[in-house]
Scaffold this active site. Structure first.
Site, short mmCIF file in Angstrom:
data_model
loop_
_atom_site.label_atom_id
_atom_site.label_comp_id
_atom_site.label_asym_id
_atom_site.label_seq_id
_atom_site.Cartn_x
_atom_site.Cartn_y
_atom_site.Cartn_z
N ASP A 25 -12.10 -8.82 -3.23
CA ASP A 25 -11.12 -7.41 -2.55
C ASP A 25 -12.43 -6.83 -1.62
O ASP A 25 -13.15 -8.01 -0.96
CB ASP A 25 -11.06 -6.16 -3.86
CG ASP A 25 -10.85 -5.01 -3.35
OD1 ASP A 25 -9.77 -4.95 -2.41
OD2 ASP A 25 -11.47 -4.02 -3.72
N SER A 26 -11.50 -5.87 -0.47
CA SER A 26 -12.18 -5.27 0.67
C SER A 26 -12.73 -4.55 -0.30
O SER A 26 -14.47 -4.11 0.69
CB SER A 26 -11.02 -4.97 0.94
OG SER A 26 -10.85 -3.08 0.85
N CYS A 79 -6.55 -7.13 -4.68
CA CYS A 79 -6.24 -6.04 -3.62
C CYS A 79 -4.86 -6.01 -4.14
O CYS A 79 -4.26 -7.29 -2.69
CB CYS A 79 -7.26 -6.42 -2.39
SG CYS A 79 -6.97 -5.81 -1.00
N GLU A 105 -15.55 4.28 -3.21
CA GLU A 105 -16.65 3.40 -2.55
C GLU A 105 -18.27 4.57 -3.35
O GLU A 105 -19.24 4.28 -3.74
CB GLU A 105 -16.57 3.22 -1.60
CG GLU A 105 -15.55 2.10 -1.04
CD GLU A 105 -15.85 0.72 -1.37
OE1 GLU A 105 -16.59 0.74 -1.19
OE2 GLU A 105 -14.53 -0.07 -1.72
N CYS A 137 -3.41 0.11 -5.83
CA CYS A 137 -4.77 -0.01 -5.59
C CYS A 137 -5.43 0.29 -6.39
O CYS A 137 -5.92 0.76 -7.44
CB CYS A 137 -5.12 1.41 -4.36
SG CYS A 137 -6.79 1.09 -3.36
N HIS A 140 -8.94 0.47 -6.27
CA HIS A 140 -9.70 1.16 -6.32
C HIS A 140 -9.73 1.82 -7.25
O HIS A 140 -10.78 2.83 -7.43
CB HIS A 140 -10.22 1.83 -4.59
CG HIS A 140 -11.06 0.90 -3.98
ND1 HIS A 140 -10.15 0.14 -3.68
CD2 HIS A 140 -12.68 1.12 -3.18
CE1 HIS A 140 -11.20 -0.76 -2.68
NE2 HIS A 140 -12.11 -0.04 -2.60
N1 DGL Z 1 -8.79 -2.18 -2.78
C1 DGL Z 1 -7.76 -2.33 -2.29
C2 DGL Z 1 -6.55 -2.57 -2.51
O1 DGL Z 1 -6.03 -2.39 -3.91
C3 DGL Z 1 -7.39 -2.04 -1.06
C4 DGL Z 1 -8.96 -0.90 -0.50
C5 DGL Z 1 -8.89 -0.68 1.01
O2 DGL Z 1 -8.40 0.31 1.56
O3 DGL Z 1 -9.64 -2.15 1.55
O4 DGL Z 1 -5.47 -1.86 -1.86
#
Ligand code: DGL
Length: 270
Positions: free
Chosen positions: A10-11, A74, A152, A190, A192
């Site tokens: 993931d990012s 992600c 985060e 997302c 996150h």
């Molecule tokens: N976790 C990422 C997703 O599922 C995105 C987070 C980011 O913007 O880097 O889209």
């Protein structure tokens, strides 16, 4: 037969929500969790950049850690990178897809929300998913990068954590107010966002179902492990976390990573 070694990419910390689901289902696998903190957040990047950065990290990751299964945990990346990534890598790659289809099946009012990054809500991939699986529904799309950042910060242990900020971000989903067509199901598109499950629930003006893809990904991993004869072992090695840039912010994630069984944090040098 090879021991199952799963990479999760993931990012940032969002993939940890996916990792927890997968690990619960496959406790005998070895895990490598990689996050591209050098280019975070992906939700504000052009899709060509997201593709490039994901490809750049995935290839050395697979090679260095001898992965035999890779999860792109992600949505922002999965919606654009899967075809080139599958061409590049010699192992099965699983992506995350916003849970539009289950949401369309679950809604009673016919109004569902897609809460994702600004990039994901605008993707053609999302348009197609909605057209294919939720054409009879009203779909409200809200893109938020602040929620990504709040997740985060939560994992870094930065408190006080503001439910008010979450409430402001999700307010557009609830703008039409209660009524016969009121929103009753929200897709967390997302990875996150499931990390903010408690805050989202608290911030919502009325109860809704929050759906994510974690369990579906875990089930898919299990299927693929079986198909490719990848086996779980009784005492798998401790999990490893890998970042693309060692910096003080990444170091602050140490306690959260260790609590999830990811014992060391190292840098992926591409
Ligand atoms: N976790 C990422 C997703 O599922 C995105 C987070 C980011 O913007 O880097 O889209």
């Amino acid at each position: 037969m090879q021991p199952l070694t799963i990479g999760i990419f993931d990012s940032g910390v969002g993939g940890l929500a996916v990792y927890q689901e997968v690990r619960q289902r496959l406790p005998g696998a070895a895990y490598v969790y990689c996050f591209d903190n050098k280019h975070f957040p992906y939700g504000l990047l052009h899709e060509d950049e997201v593709i490039q950065y994901t490809l750049d990290a995935a290839a050395p990751l697979v090679q260095r850690y001898q992965l035999n299964l890779l999860i792109i945990a992600c949505n922002t990346a999965s919606t654009v990178v899967l075809p080139p990534l599958r061409q590049l890598l010699p192992i099965p790659v699983i992506g995350v897809v916003p849970a539009i289809k289950p949401a369309a099946a679950a809604t009673k009012t016919g109004t569902i929300g897609l809460l994702a990054t600004p990039a994901t809500v605008q993707r053609r991939y999302s348009d197609e998913l909605i057209l294919q699986h939720a054409s009879g529904c009203q779909v409200l799309r809200v893109g938020s990068s602040l929620l990504v950042d709040l997740a985060e910060r939560k994992l870094r242990g930065e408190v006080p954590f503001l439910v008010d900020a979450v409430a402001r971000e999700i307010a557009p989903l609830f703008a039409s107010g209660p009524g016969p067509k009121q929103l009753d199901t929200v897709v967390l598109g997302c990875t996150h966002f499931p990390l903010l499950a408690a805050e989202l629930k608290q911030a919502a003006p009325w109860p809704v179902q929050w759906l994510d893809s974690g369990a579906a990904i875990a089930a898919r991993c299990s299927e693929l492990a079986h198909k490719y004869h990848l086996i779980e072992v009784d005492a798998p090695p401790p999990g490893i976390a890998v970042c693309t840039q060692t910096d003080p912010t990444a170091q602050l994630l140490g306690p959260a990573l260790r609590a999830l069984g990811l014992q060391s944090l190292t840098e992926l040098r591409t």
